[in-house]
Design a protein around this motif. Structure first.
Motif, short mmCIF file in Angstrom:
data_model
loop_
_atom_site.label_atom_id
_atom_site.label_comp_id
_atom_site.label_asym_id
_atom_site.label_seq_id
_atom_site.Cartn_x
_atom_site.Cartn_y
_atom_site.Cartn_z
N VAL A 8 12.42 -3.41 -12.94
CA VAL A 8 12.03 -2.52 -11.86
C VAL A 8 10.67 -1.94 -12.20
O VAL A 8 10.49 -1.32 -13.24
N SER A 9 9.69 -2.16 -11.33
CA SER A 9 8.32 -1.77 -11.66
C SER A 9 8.03 -0.29 -11.44
O SER A 9 7.00 0.21 -11.88
N LEU A 10 8.92 0.41 -10.75
CA LEU A 10 8.79 1.86 -10.59
C LEU A 10 10.15 2.50 -10.81
O LEU A 10 11.09 2.24 -10.07
N LEU A 11 10.25 3.32 -11.84
CA LEU A 11 11.49 4.03 -12.14
C LEU A 11 11.42 5.44 -11.56
O LEU A 11 10.37 6.09 -11.62
N ILE A 12 12.53 5.91 -11.02
CA ILE A 12 12.59 7.25 -10.44
C ILE A 12 13.75 8.00 -11.06
O ILE A 12 14.88 7.50 -11.10
N ARG A 29 1.81 -5.06 -18.72
CA ARG A 29 0.54 -5.17 -18.01
C ARG A 29 -0.20 -3.83 -18.03
O ARG A 29 -1.07 -3.60 -17.21
N MET A 30 0.17 -2.96 -18.95
CA MET A 30 -0.42 -1.61 -19.04
C MET A 30 -0.31 -0.88 -17.71
O MET A 30 -1.18 -0.11 -17.32
N ASN A 31 0.82 -1.16 -17.02
CA ASN A 31 1.14 -0.51 -15.75
C ASN A 31 0.08 -0.75 -14.67
O ASN A 31 -0.10 0.08 -13.77
N ALA A 32 -0.59 -1.89 -14.77
CA ALA A 32 -1.56 -2.26 -13.74
C ALA A 32 -0.84 -2.44 -12.41
O ALA A 32 0.32 -2.86 -12.36
N LEU A 33 -1.51 -2.11 -11.34
CA LEU A 33 -0.91 -2.08 -10.02
C LEU A 33 -1.05 -3.41 -9.30
O LEU A 33 -2.15 -3.81 -8.92
N ASP A 34 0.07 -4.09 -9.11
CA ASP A 34 0.08 -5.22 -8.19
C ASP A 34 0.57 -4.69 -6.83
O ASP A 34 0.93 -3.51 -6.69
N GLY A 35 0.59 -5.55 -5.83
CA GLY A 35 0.96 -5.12 -4.49
C GLY A 35 2.35 -4.53 -4.40
O GLY A 35 2.54 -3.44 -3.84
N PRO A 36 3.39 -5.20 -4.95
CA PRO A 36 4.74 -4.65 -4.86
C PRO A 36 4.90 -3.30 -5.55
O PRO A 36 5.60 -2.42 -5.04
N THR A 37 4.26 -3.12 -6.69
CA THR A 37 4.38 -1.84 -7.39
C THR A 37 3.71 -0.73 -6.59
O THR A 37 4.26 0.38 -6.46
N LEU A 38 2.54 -1.02 -6.05
CA LEU A 38 1.84 -0.02 -5.26
C LEU A 38 2.65 0.32 -4.01
O LEU A 38 2.72 1.50 -3.62
N GLN A 39 3.26 -0.67 -3.39
CA GLN A 39 4.08 -0.41 -2.21
C GLN A 39 5.29 0.44 -2.57
O GLN A 39 5.69 1.34 -1.81
N SER A 40 5.89 0.18 -3.73
CA SER A 40 7.03 0.98 -4.17
C SER A 40 6.63 2.43 -4.36
O SER A 40 7.37 3.35 -3.98
N LEU A 41 5.46 2.66 -4.95
CA LEU A 41 4.99 4.03 -5.14
C LEU A 41 4.71 4.68 -3.80
O LEU A 41 5.06 5.85 -3.58
N ASN A 42 4.08 3.96 -2.90
CA ASN A 42 3.79 4.49 -1.57
C ASN A 42 5.09 4.91 -0.87
O ASN A 42 5.18 6.01 -0.32
#
Length: 264
Positions: A8-12, A29-42
């Protein structure tokens, strides 16, 4: 949230009452932002907008040895950059995500360990309060790759620092330490590495003791101060004060609580 290879690229989680914590979880990946991770944060930040009464503080941090190293260049090179429309959608998503952080009623803390670079630096700039490991490395490095920012650093950094200092970092791509960021007022606090998490959580808990509407109003007023002339800002403050009186019983309770002492 996003799953890839069962990771899971974003833990809550909820480390304290009325505190919600987002952990970027791509340590490899040093928490670099790919599209799915950024969308999860959004999505996660958007969901908080309607939970102001239950959640007063958001904390963003990174797993492993970095806060966030920026955009995932490997992911971008896999076909996103070659597709102009896809690349623009990613840039728009980044801008939208960071603007959401500024507009949600919660106070957003960035807990910065290791590296906060390029898009990761821009993520930190969009947060309300930055607490940095004193040895962390922060910087906008777009210019070193002949790139321009897409997450707002060209606009936010000059607003948070004076133009000369901001321009210095933008046109050289040089990094600053967490201690330097705190010394120049960009970060609120610099913490020893082993104390970063505890200091961040203590601050989050302290902030969460305040009235939710008061916190949201204070955030809104302070952010408008960066945009408005002083006279307009003072009028806006008076208007917010009057609005707060009609919407919250906390004003009267707060005054009564300090009866007999000096105050505002």
């Amino acid at each position: 949230m996003n799953n890839k290879g069962n990771i899971v690229s974003l833990l809550i989680d909820h480390p304290a009452p009325q505190v919600r914590r987002f952990t970027l979880n791509r340590a490899e990946r040093m928490n670099a932002l790919d599209g799915p991770t950024l969308q999860s944060l959004n999505d996660a930040v958007r969901d908080c907008a309607s939970a102001a009464g239950q959640v007063k503080v958001l904390v963003i941090r990174g797993s492993g040895r970095a806060f966030c190293a920026g955009n995932d260049l490997k992911w971008l090179a896999s076909g996103v950059l070659a597709d102009r429309a896809a690349h623009m959608r990613h840039q728009d998503l980044m801008q939208d995500t960071y603007e959401r952080l500024e507009s949600v009623p919660q106070i957003v803390l960035a807990s910065i360990n290791g590296y906060a670079l390029a898009g990761g630096f821009e993520l930190a700039l969009a947060c309300d309060v930055m607490i940095a490991d004193e040895a962390a490395e922060l910087g906008d490095e777009h210019i070193r790759r002949s790139l321009l920012p897409s997450g707002g650093s060209s606009q936010r950094l000059p607003r948070k620092l004076r133009l000369q200092r901001a321009m210095y970092y933008l046109v050289t791509g040089r990094r600053m330490t967490g201690r330097e960021a705190a010394d120049m007022g960009l970060a609120a606090l610099a913490a020893p590495s082993l104390q970063l998490e505890s200091i961040t959580l203590e601050l989050a808990q302290e902030i969460a003791q305040a009235d939710a509407l008061a916190l949201a109003s204070m955030k809104q007023m302070a952010r408008r101060a960066m945009e408005l002339p002083l006279s307009d800002g003072l009028r806006y403050e008076r208007w917010m004060q009057h609005r707060y009186r009609t919407q919250s019983p906390s004003l009267e309770a707060g005054v009564q609580g300090f009866a007999g002492t000096t105050g505002s």
